[in-house]
Design a protein around this motif. Sequence first.
Motif, PDB file in Angstrom:
ATOM      1  N   GLY A 532       0.807  -1.210   0.000  1.00  0.00           N
ATOM      2  CA  GLY A 532       0.000   0.000   0.000  1.00  0.00           C
ATOM      3  C   GLY A 532       0.843   1.265   0.000  1.00  0.00           C
ATOM      4  O   GLY A 532       0.535   2.227  -0.710  1.00  0.00           O
ATOM      5  N   LEU A 533       1.922   1.273   0.787  1.00  0.00           N
ATOM      6  CA  LEU A 533       2.798   2.449   0.808  1.00  0.00           C
ATOM      7  C   LEU A 533       3.491   2.646  -0.534  1.00  0.00           C
ATOM      8  O   LEU A 533       3.676   3.779  -0.991  1.00  0.00           O
ATOM      9  CB  LEU A 533       3.825   2.302   1.931  1.00  0.00           C
ATOM     10  N   TRP A 534       3.891   1.549  -1.156  1.00  0.00           N
ATOM     11  CA  TRP A 534       4.529   1.673  -2.482  1.00  0.00           C
ATOM     12  C   TRP A 534       3.540   2.256  -3.491  1.00  0.00           C
ATOM     13  O   TRP A 534       3.891   3.145  -4.274  1.00  0.00           O
ATOM     14  CB  TRP A 534       5.021   0.303  -2.939  1.00  0.00           C
ATOM     15  N   LEU A 535       2.303   1.783  -3.462  1.00  0.00           N
ATOM     16  CA  LEU A 535       1.290   2.312  -4.377  1.00  0.00           C
ATOM     17  C   LEU A 535       1.024   3.795  -4.126  1.00  0.00           C
ATOM     18  O   LEU A 535       0.793   4.555  -5.070  1.00  0.00           O
ATOM     19  CB  LEU A 535      -0.015   1.528  -4.211  1.00  0.00           C
ATOM     20  N   VAL A 542       5.625   2.784 -12.046  1.00  0.00           N
ATOM     21  CA  VAL A 542       6.418   2.038 -11.079  1.00  0.00           C
ATOM     22  C   VAL A 542       5.622   1.761  -9.802  1.00  0.00           C
ATOM     23  O   VAL A 542       5.875   0.786  -9.103  1.00  0.00           O
ATOM     24  CB  VAL A 542       7.712   2.807 -10.746  1.00  0.00           C
ATOM     25  N   ARG A 543       4.607   2.594  -9.547  1.00  0.00           N
ATOM     26  CA  ARG A 543       3.809   2.374  -8.349  1.00  0.00           C
ATOM     27  C   ARG A 543       3.041   1.064  -8.425  1.00  0.00           C
ATOM     28  O   ARG A 543       2.680   0.498  -7.387  1.00  0.00           O
ATOM     29  CB  ARG A 543       2.857   3.540  -8.129  1.00  0.00           C
ATOM     30  N   LEU A 544       2.795   0.561  -9.640  1.00  0.00           N
ATOM     31  CA  LEU A 544       2.041  -0.687  -9.783  1.00  0.00           C
ATOM     32  C   LEU A 544       2.792  -1.885  -9.229  1.00  0.00           C
ATOM     33  O   LEU A 544       2.195  -2.938  -8.989  1.00  0.00           O
ATOM     34  CB  LEU A 544       1.687  -0.916 -11.255  1.00  0.00           C
ATOM     35  N   LEU A 547       1.495  -3.725  -6.194  1.00  0.00           N
ATOM     36  CA  LEU A 547       0.459  -4.760  -6.250  1.00  0.00           C
ATOM     37  C   LEU A 547       1.029  -6.144  -5.957  1.00  0.00           C
ATOM     38  O   LEU A 547       0.291  -7.040  -5.539  1.00  0.00           O
ATOM     39  CB  LEU A 547      -0.213  -4.755  -7.621  1.00  0.00           C
ATOM     40  N   ILE A 548       2.347  -6.329  -6.171  1.00  0.00           N
ATOM     41  CA  ILE A 548       2.939  -7.655  -5.964  1.00  0.00           C
ATOM     42  C   ILE A 548       2.903  -8.046  -4.489  1.00  0.00           C
ATOM     43  O   ILE A 548       2.358  -9.107  -4.143  1.00  0.00           O
ATOM     44  CB  ILE A 548       4.368  -7.683  -6.534  1.00  0.00           C
ATOM     45  N   PRO A 549       3.479  -7.233  -3.563  1.00  0.00           N
ATOM     46  CA  PRO A 549       3.365  -7.635  -2.159  1.00  0.00           C
ATOM     47  C   PRO A 549       1.923  -7.657  -1.664  1.00  0.00           C
ATOM     48  O   PRO A 549       1.572  -8.487  -0.819  1.00  0.00           O
ATOM     49  CB  PRO A 549       4.202  -6.586  -1.409  1.00  0.00           C
ATOM     50  N   GLY A 553       0.195 -10.789   0.086  1.00  0.00           N
ATOM     51  CA  GLY A 553      -0.506 -10.687   1.363  1.00  0.00           C
ATOM     52  C   GLY A 553      -1.917 -11.237   1.277  1.00  0.00           C
ATOM     53  O   GLY A 553      -2.386 -11.924   2.194  1.00  0.00           O
ATOM     54  N   ALA A 554      -2.615 -10.949   0.143  1.00  0.00           N
ATOM     55  CA  ALA A 554      -3.965 -11.488  -0.039  1.00  0.00           C
ATOM     56  C   ALA A 554      -3.938 -13.008  -0.124  1.00  0.00           C
ATOM     57  O   ALA A 554      -4.832 -13.688   0.398  1.00  0.00           O
ATOM     58  CB  ALA A 554      -4.594 -10.890  -1.297  1.00  0.00           C
ATOM     59  N   LEU A 555      -2.903 -13.555  -0.772  1.00  0.00           N
ATOM     60  CA  LEU A 555      -2.779 -15.013  -0.856  1.00  0.00           C
ATOM     61  C   LEU A 555      -2.562 -15.618   0.524  1.00  0.00           C
ATOM     62  O   LEU A 555      -3.183 -16.641   0.872  1.00  0.00           O
ATOM     63  CB  LEU A 555      -1.619 -15.373  -1.787  1.00  0.00           C
TER      64      LEU A 555
END
Length: 747
Positions: A532-535, A542-544, A547-549, A553-555
């Motif tokens: 969330g902080l990266w987004l 690059v903010r997208l 979504l990877i972490p 986390g959702a997984l």
Amino acid sequence: MGDAEPDGAALQHRPWRNRADLSSGLTKVESFLSGAGFDRGPWAVVAFAAGIAAWFVLPTRWEWLALVSGCLAIAVIALAMLRADGRFPYIRQSLVVAFGAVAAGTLLVWAKSTLIGTPPIAGPLVSVIEGRVIDRKDEPAEHRVRLTLATREPQTGRAIKVRLNLDLDRDLKGLTEGASISLRARLVPPAPPMLPGGYDFARTAWFSGLAATGSVLGPVTITAPGDEGGWLRQLQRSLSRHVRANVDGSSGTIAAAFASGDRGAIAKADEDAMRDAGLTHLLSISGLHVSAVIAAAYVLALRVLALFPWLALRVRLPLLAAASGAATGIGYTLLTGAEVPTIRSCVGALLVLAALALGREALSMRMVAVGAGVIVLLWPEALVGPSFQMSFAAVIAIVALHSAPRVRALFQAREEPWWAKLLRQIASLLLTGIVIELALLPIGLFHFHRSGVYGALANVIAIPLTTFVSMPLIALALIFDAVGLGAPLWWLAGKSLDLLLALAHWTASWPGAVTLLPSMGQGALVLFVAGGLWLALWSGRVRLLGLIPAALGALMLAMVQPPDVLISSDGRHVGITGEGEELLVLRDSRSDFARDNLAELSGMEGEPRLIADWDRADCNPDFCAVSLERGGRSWDLLIGRSNDRIEERALAAACERADVVIAARYLPRSCRPRWLRADRRLLDRSGGLTLDLERGTVRSVADDQGQHGWWSPERRAPIPPWLREKREGAPQPSGAAPPSARYSAAQ
């Protein structure tokens, strides 16, 4: 042999190529940082907060010291390189700021814990105590008054602060702040989590100065009258009583909470409905309320001052309006109790006013970072609490969403029909609500193990209703009461709050309105926060990458499974999951705290069922024998129900046939189950336990405590080796004879 010389030459030149590759890589990183919208201010606050969080997560002083030393070493090396070489300024300055901030955050919270932290009393006791009332909180919905006393520990004479619950029937006139009183009370140390992942009141008490909590056992004697808590506290209480007198029923309790911050009269059913509907934030005086009050004062002052041309031509009206809004916000904060969340919201709003007065952008990520930095600098312990996390997650989500170019273009003002403008504003509220709910979902599940599913939809109606209808009507009613004309406005305010409560109860009654989740690990929350902080803090594509972490986390969240067995820290409360839709419990506890903890941390809702009423349990007055099928095998549990004396040989024989024995008593050494003996001897050191039988793992409260001051010194011994084996290795098959060495270690 002919190739030997070229290979040697290659080896000689390889370091130079490595240096060239390193320099090229650093150049690319420098170019990326300089061109990707990298703002070091917000990230410096993130690094400072990361240092605070690391202190709470790392268990021992040596690890805290190693973290600080390592970060300072990196920062000093980077600073030396920065002075020696002018290349790569972004990289070197970022290293200095980031690692220096991490070290500073760790040192700050460590120092505050050492200087401010209050050790708890040694153990439960009943005694006559004398003290001075330093705070009084009325909670008529719970039929009690909560008193905070400055007194002395009966055993040692140490000056301490204690919090006591007094039955409302024993309340006395004059029992207010400043009163000196004498009473008989039962005191206990502030409670650690009942189960792993539960609420840690001991940590909260450590930083707030509470050494004990308890209840008043007899009459209270007032030896010296109080001062009613000063004029501000008297005003707060009289305001709360005045509001409830003018607005009947549940709506009056909500109105009193908005006007004075007094939530003590709100019925539990209404509070639960607001929570399950995702509207509980409206009951706490926080960002929404403070912002609404300050914004109203700012706009009103600006419009009124603009009516005087002489003043408007000579003074910057936004500056005067900002001063008026600031004074109003500070007054409202003091009036509603000046709790830490309210102060935090006021600080943030004052920063926005300062930006408006200076002609800067009011809502920006830098302003949010300044507000968060001020809070964690003054109250670093707030970082690990849900209030700080949820409020700043919501604000960051709002700022990041509306600073995105496409969203800003979609919702910017334009010439259009009124109905199109209304639809656009509704769409903006709905989108904002959805983004906020997504930002708050993992935090709510981590701390409360439940989250309202339809909160985004309910808030589309509730927030405008509260901000633009209910709160202005309450304020106008209080003003018009000065001339006796407030009754119609009170009636309208009550109807608006009736609508709010009806919305909450209706939303909470929808199928699937609440998502329940067992205790989740810290790793999933860290991934969500990092993503969330990266987004939020980067710009461009690059903010997208954030979504990877977040996806990881959702997984991890989707893979969370409830533990099979939950054992409270005193061994009296046991819960079993996985046997249908009901939670099986050992006792029909009268304690809402115990029942709610078992239900929340198991991720199960509804009325629990007694183990004794389960057809696969064999119970007598002393023990219940339970058989569970997990991981392709049968597990035999022996669970104690009483503390009556039992013939040792019979108990030893029963233990030998069980895989797990659970008891709230000290069991004899002859009781040797095949896998785990969770009696008072173990639970006094480990705290509450959760068992995953399929994986053969045990999780304890002690796993998350380490050497922090609020975890009692008696419990800081390392977890016994035999319990560590339970966590790390697979259990033996049922019926296998246990090695005697394991049990000698267990004793």
